[in-house]
Write a protein that holds these residues in place. Structure first.
Motif, PDB file in Angstrom:
ATOM      1  N   LEU A  81       0.854  -1.402   0.046  1.00  0.00           N
ATOM      2  CA  LEU A  81      -0.094  -0.002   0.007  1.00  0.00           C
ATOM      3  C   LEU A  81       0.941   1.202   0.065  1.00  0.00           C
ATOM      4  O   LEU A  81       0.537   2.425  -0.734  1.00  0.00           O
ATOM      5  N   ILE A  82       1.881   1.306   0.816  1.00  0.00           N
ATOM      6  CA  ILE A  82       2.827   2.427   0.755  1.00  0.00           C
ATOM      7  C   ILE A  82       3.535   2.632  -0.652  1.00  0.00           C
ATOM      8  O   ILE A  82       3.803   3.811  -0.861  1.00  0.00           O
ATOM      9  N   GLU A  83       3.637   1.748  -1.472  1.00  0.00           N
ATOM     10  CA  GLU A  83       4.106   2.003  -2.768  1.00  0.00           C
ATOM     11  C   GLU A  83       3.035   2.647  -3.641  1.00  0.00           C
ATOM     12  O   GLU A  83       3.207   3.401  -4.498  1.00  0.00           O
ATOM     13  N   VAL A  84       1.776   2.148  -3.270  1.00  0.00           N
ATOM     14  CA  VAL A  84       0.658   2.771  -4.239  1.00  0.00           C
ATOM     15  C   VAL A  84       0.633   4.455  -3.736  1.00  0.00           C
ATOM     16  O   VAL A  84       0.345   5.249  -4.894  1.00  0.00           O
ATOM     17  N   VAL A  85       0.618   4.822  -2.619  1.00  0.00           N
ATOM     18  CA  VAL A  85       0.512   6.065  -2.295  1.00  0.00           C
ATOM     19  C   VAL A  85       1.525   7.008  -2.252  1.00  0.00           C
ATOM     20  O   VAL A  85       1.510   8.112  -1.726  1.00  0.00           O
ATOM     21  N   SER A  86       2.847   6.463  -2.675  1.00  0.00           N
ATOM     22  CA  SER A  86       3.963   7.171  -2.591  1.00  0.00           C
ATOM     23  C   SER A  86       4.066   8.569  -3.004  1.00  0.00           C
ATOM     24  O   SER A  86       3.318   8.688  -4.224  1.00  0.00           O
TER      25      SER A  86
END
Length: 699
Positions: free
Chosen positions: A362-367
């Motif tokens: 998820l952290i890569e999606v919203v980076s």
């Protein structure tokens, strides 16, 4: 997420300072070690200690971050929860969807309402860019999440089961059409100014604006083409006829007489994207189409394909270099980042990374590199992560990832002078771990201790009334600030107001007891401690410890009682002679409760309570403490000697001629035997207490 690129903030600063290479000859930080290097100051200044030292100032640019509007939406729709603690401090999170653990139909409806609110509010932005899509990016991201995951109130099944709903796909096509409308109109206008009507028609078709393309064709005399465009419905079979015609042109070499722009129009109308793929592979710079319009063209060329197939097929086209990569709108063609909107599409297409073509964490999606040049602008990332985590449509963030996201956003809010909202954000940790909750509470309390200035500050009311924090947190913070300012009375009053008797007892010892004993004022000090005991402060463990307030109160009370006994007549003393034994017994008991602290004991107490917060300790406090109890121990010794002498005098039948010499006045700061103890040094002690005793001496 935080990787420094060639365009990072530190790199920009180095370039502005003219730094090319470093060596120990000119870089003293490198010679002496990391501890000697210059660092960021709170005002965004950086000291460069090179051959020519200079101060560089560069404030981070967070762009058009609508902090307050989005934060208010998060608070408005958040569900309060709490870990089982004595303070019952709230934690905040958005409602859970049907795919989240513990999600219900009702909570999903609440989450959809929050998503609607996010979408509506984010659309009301001030355009600060020439490109409106950069200003509307927050709105586009919230809108896309609503399209892909939103549900009607009547739906009771997982949103992952409704991806192939025709209405959802049509909403996605409308989204792509609206988000690319600005580029479409610009290219149409440029083509018409260049007298290239066919290119204008193509760009209108690529933007899925059929009526615009038809009007341009009619206005420029392409009547048959206008008819083809208006009647180009895949269900009517005209695409197959047009493709058959194109094949005949190729066989007869008639296609060489058709302009490239017209070929692109006919190819798209026949449902063939091969022309666009070949053109992009040969000359990617002249196609004039970004990933949104190419994805829109793919959806129109293959109307029966699902959203999942369209997204994954497009990603394969990018890999084969026949379609433009989904770069962020702000980035150049050489960027390696992926647009936030495409990441959300891929997340949905892969069922949150649980199927083929896993999307990642998820952290890569919203980076932040997916939506802005500043890799430290975490405002949008926080809200998107909260929505997606509420939906339960992606693997949850790890504790480390969540801490990095929250701590980064907290720093950003503090920089924007919204520290009270930073306190709120620290309380949005997920999960039910008591350890995680305690860590969040500690961070929130640290922020309050650092930034809260006054009880009249609007942030005080916000934290108490809106966030729902216990009032003792704010009172403790204000007490520490008043202690650092030397305002003893206000410090103790805040501890008392917050109901923290342990901290109040420790503060009284440090700010009142030690200076009061050393500088004089025993009468006032005794009355002050007695009233505190009546108010229930004797319930605090610190009150009864060795050299604590209870011990000093007992000593001062004993001195008063002995002094009053000394003033009695011989007959009265003889009648009350048993009191002397009681007084001697009290002296013996006090010897174990009042001692001279050794060097390591004279330091400030590190127990829970006042000194546990590490406010600004005074360098002379160990000396004051030692002198205080040296005086107290000497008073006990003199008291016992005088009591023994008094006992012998009473037993021999000889009364004392005067009150005890010095007895009871050591702590009062006076050796005059003809004064009342309660009248000694009132003004002097009042200056020591800083007015702290006013509340306890009202008539």
């Amino acid at each position: 997420m935080y990787n420094l690129s060639s365009a990072s903030l530190c790199t920009q600063l180095a370039q502005e300072a003219g730094i090319k290479t470093t060596s120990c000859n000119i870089d003293y930080g490198l010679r002496f070690g990391r501890s000697f290097r210059g660092g960021w100051a709170p005002s965004h200044k950086l000291l460069y200690t090179g051959s020519t030292p200079k101060v560089i100032s560069k404030s981070p640019d967070y762009g058009n971050s609508s902090f307050l509007s989005l934060l208010n939406i998060h608070m408005k729709h958040s569900i309060k929860s709490s870990i089982d603690t004595d303070a019952n401090i709230p934690l905040f999170s958005l409602p859970e969807g049907l795919d989240a653990k513990g999600g219900t139909k009702e909570s999903m409806q609440l989450l959809c309402a929050a998503m609607d609110d996010y979408t509506t509010t984010s659309a009301r932005v001030v355009m600060v860019h020439n490109d409106p899509e950069l200003s509307l990016l927050t709105h586009r991201a919230c809108q896309l999440l609503n399209i892909l995951y939103g549900q009607n109130n009547s739906d009771t099944t997982s949103s992952l089961l409704h991806l192939d709903d025709p209405r959802r796909k049509e909403a996605l096509l409308q989204f792509l059409r609206e988000s690319s409308a600005h580029d479409t109109e610009n290219q149409i206008a440029f083509a018409l100014e260049s007298n290239d009507a066919v290119s204008a028609i193509f760009y209108a078709l690529a933007g899925d604006n059929i009526s615009r393309a038809t009007n341009i064709a009619v206005e420029n005399g392409y009547f048959r083409l206008a008819t083809l465009i208006a009647s180009n419905n895949p269900a009517h079979g005209r695409r197959e006829l047009l493709q058959y015609q194109r094949d005949l042109w190729n066989e007869t070499r008639f296609d060489v007489k058709i302009s490239p722009s017209l070929k692109r129009v006919y190819a798209f109308l026949s449902g063939d994207l091969g022309c666009e793929e070949m053109l992009y592979k040969e000359r990617p710079d002249i196609t004039g189409l970004d990933w949104r319009r190419r994805l829109l063209m793919k959806a129109r060329a293959f109307p029966k394909k699902s959203i999942t197939d369209l997204v994954l097929d497009y990603e394969e086209d990018v890999f084969n270099e026949v379609a433009p990569p989904p770069h962020p709108r702000y980035a150049s063609s050489s960027s390696t980042s992926t647009c936030l909107l495409f990441r959300i599409l891929k997340l949905r297409a892969t069922s949150g990374g649980r199927s083929e073509g896993e999307c990642g964490s998820l952290i890569e999606v919203v980076s932040p590199d997916g939506y802005g040049q500043n890799n430290f602008d975490l405002g949008l990332a926080f809200h998107l992560a909260a929505i997606i985590q509420g939906l339960g449509c992606a693997p949850a963030m790890s504790a480390e990832e969540e801490d990095r996201l929250i701590d980064g956003f907290v720093t950003q809010l503090i920089d924007a002078n919204l520290w009270e909202w930073a306190v709120y954000i620290t309380l949005t940790v997920s999960g039910t771990s008591a350890k995680r909750a305690e860590s969040a509470f500690s961070k929130a309390k640290s922020l309050i201790n650092r930034y809260l200035v006054s009880a009249t500050d609007p942030s005080f009311s916000f934290l108490i009334n809106k966030v729902g924090l216990p009032g003792c947190w704010c009172d403790d913070a204000l007490a520490l600030r008043r202690a650092s300012e030397g305002k003893s009375r206000e410090c103790i009053d805040h501890f008392i107001s917050g109901g923290d008797s342990a901290a109040a007892a420790s503060a009284i010892e440090r700010l009142v007891l030690y200076p009061g004993v050393v500088q004089g004022g025993g009468g006032q000090l005794r009355e002050f401690l007695a009233r505190l005991e009546d108010d229930g402060f004797d319930e605090a463990p610190q009150w009864h410890r060795v050299n604590g307030c209870a011990a000093m109160l007992s000593l001062l009370t004993l001195i008063r009682d002995v002094n009053n006994f000394q003033r009695m007549t011989l007959i009265e003393q003889d009648d009350e002679s048993q009191k002397i034994e009681e007084y001697l017994e009290q002296v013996d008991q006090l010897k174990s409760r009042i001692t001279i602290p050794f060097a390591n004991q004279a330091m400030c107490s590190q127990e829970l309570g006042y000194m546990g917060y590490q406010p600004f300790p005074e360098n002379n406090e160990p000396l004051i403490k030692k002198v205080c109890f040296q005086e107290a121990v000497e008073s006990l010794t003199k008291l016992k000697m005088n009591l023994l002498a008094l006992k012998n005098e009473v037993n021999d039948g000889h009364g004392a001629d005067a009150p005890l010499s010095q007895l009871g006045f050591v702590l009062a700061g006076c050796e005059k035997s003809n004064l009342e103890l309660d009248d000694v040094c009132d003004g002097e002690l009042h200056s020591v207490l800083g007015g702290a005793t006013d509340n306890y001496f009202e008539a």
